[in-house]
Design an enzyme around this catalytic site. Sequence first.
Site, PDB file in Angstrom:
ATOM      1  N   LYS A   9     -11.018   5.948 -42.066  1.00 44.31           N
ATOM      2  CA  LYS A   9     -10.132   5.420 -43.006  1.00 44.31           C
ATOM      3  C   LYS A   9     -10.963   4.978 -44.545  1.00 44.31           C
ATOM      4  O   LYS A   9     -11.991   4.733 -44.357  1.00 44.31           O
ATOM      5  CB  LYS A   9      -9.804   4.074 -42.527  1.00 44.31           C
ATOM      6  CG  LYS A   9      -8.701   3.236 -43.150  1.00 44.31           C
ATOM      7  CD  LYS A   9      -7.975   2.271 -42.633  1.00 44.31           C
ATOM      8  CE  LYS A   9      -7.035   1.259 -43.292  1.00 44.31           C
ATOM      9  NZ  LYS A   9      -6.475   0.364 -42.657  1.00 44.31           N
ATOM     10  N   SER A  57      -1.647  -0.425 -42.168  1.00 42.27           N
ATOM     11  CA  SER A  57      -2.155   0.471 -43.392  1.00 42.27           C
ATOM     12  C   SER A  57      -2.827   1.619 -43.101  1.00 42.27           C
ATOM     13  O   SER A  57      -3.102   2.350 -43.840  1.00 42.27           O
ATOM     14  CB  SER A  57      -3.168  -0.534 -44.086  1.00 42.27           C
ATOM     15  OG  SER A  57      -4.245  -0.823 -43.434  1.00 42.27           O
ATOM     16  N   SER A  59      -2.618  -3.205 -38.709  1.00 46.46           N
ATOM     17  CA  SER A  59      -2.832  -1.920 -39.427  1.00 46.46           C
ATOM     18  C   SER A  59      -3.418  -0.851 -38.577  1.00 46.46           C
ATOM     19  O   SER A  59      -3.286   0.346 -39.097  1.00 46.46           O
ATOM     20  CB  SER A  59      -3.883  -2.383 -40.379  1.00 46.46           C
ATOM     21  OG  SER A  59      -3.203  -2.859 -41.524  1.00 46.46           O
TER      22      SER A  59
END
Lengths: 92, 483
Positions: free
Chosen positions: B78, B153, B177
């Site tokens: 990420k 997210s 997330s």
Amino acid sequence: MDMEMVKYLADLSKLEFSDEKLGETAQQMTSIIELMDTVKEIDVTYDAYKDNHDVFLPELRTDSVIPSMETAKIVSNAKSSDNCFVVPKVVE
Amino acid sequence: MELKDMKLRDMRKALDSKEISAKELAESYLDRIKKYDGEIKSYITVTEELAYEQAEKAQEIIDKGEAKALTGIPVAIKDNICTQGVRTTCASRILENFIPPYDATVMEKLNSQNIVMLGKTSMDEFAMGGSTQTSAFAKTVNPYNKGCVPGGSSGGSAAAVSARLAPVALGTDTGGSIRQPASFCGITGIKPTYSRVSRFGLVAFASSLDQIGTMALSAEDCGILLNAICGFDMHDGTSSREAVPDFTAKIGENMKGVKIALPKEYFAEGIDDEVRQSVLAAAEQYRAMGAELIECSMPSLKYAVSCYYLLACAEAASNLSRYDGIKYGHRTERQCDSYEELIVRSRSEGFGDEVKRRILLGNYCLSSGYYDAYYRKALALRQLVRKEYNDIFEKCDMILTPTAPTVAYSPEKTADPVSMYQADICTVTVNIAGLPAISTTCGYDKNGMPIGMSLIGKKFAEQDIIKAASAFEQGFTPVLPRM
């Protein structure tokens, strides 16, 4: 939330909004604060001792000088000169 | 079995037996990224050259017979996790050109096993959102239906794994997330106990809630990747010294006698019927495996979203004050006459709308006159949420809930911030209480969109929830996107 409050918060937050964006943001923030207001419905008191009692503190490091990141690396993502950050002139 | 559908244990065997090389494995994923990611948009940066270099190094280690669990395994990261020398944007214009001069602790740990990093995945800007539509660079789509969001997210990591553009990925979870995008994209994702994984080098959103975790096609693969990133780190003051077990060690143990609680508030109004039915059907399957189902209650859930947003935004307002356009990050091109003007202009140009809203909310609830009514009240509610979890865990081993109230939706539905915040209802209490939770797919709706369920564990009981998720997965046939 009125425009004055949004301007005040923007100032605290070091942000600026166009007049158009300010109105839209005020509207959105009003709805958001309405949602946040649900916390006012419940009667609970914060006990600071409980949290601090729970915090896990690792052993403290020895207070000694060790190599740190070199200056060139630290300024590598900034506008710099002679290994210093460059900012607008603040002293006349 | 095709390479793209291999799980980590099979990949390890294939690499160690020289059935495939690390380069061939990396190439197979990089080719798929080239073929499909133009449409999926799961990556912000693909590190092809680095991946081949790392594959070559990994192969040398494999050839010497010194491979560790992840040597030569491709991993997606990420884009809020610092990777030395590789651009780390947090999906924000303010960090568009930021190249970290150091690795996050999790990257040091993964690199010590000689993983092959495929690239940096998209996300909501500063991890603030549940749709990956606030990303400044790549608005990821859902591999099941490209007209839907992948969640967020960590939507880029979830979509990459779902579309088999990476076998496993790191995500981060501040309020759901990892779990919610895992649910939307039909994969498995675990948020470990707060303090299990060092946050050093993770770009901070809300420091008391942020936690790095893993995403994969199975609970076992999540556990294998998690094994590599946990452990005490002196660079993170909240890092735990708790022993790190093999998180996959309990997989295969039966579920007989395991007590699973179902809090009634998580199955009430606001949860889609198909989601509710699917999770309740999964509960019945656990009962059939010998588990005991217990009904329980969590009255504080009503206040959870507000409590979460007050805490998270207060911390975010403070954490994001470091972006001044001077030390690193976007700096305005406009002529500024003062230091103050430089900061205000740089921040206003660099941050997106959702980030700005959260900074405003954070500073509002921390302001004089509002602090007691909002922030301090949220701190009190956090204690109440923790107490309610403790009470429930006195009577059960784990808790089963839906991961999200709905399946993935269209991007148009993300326009209203309040409804987006309310959609976090099923996940935020886990972060508030610092507990571990895993989401895995338990069914599909009438349109074929994945439905996720979450198993919430006691502190440091990741082994138990991985075991339970894996037990369900053994009897479940996933339908992955055809790609």
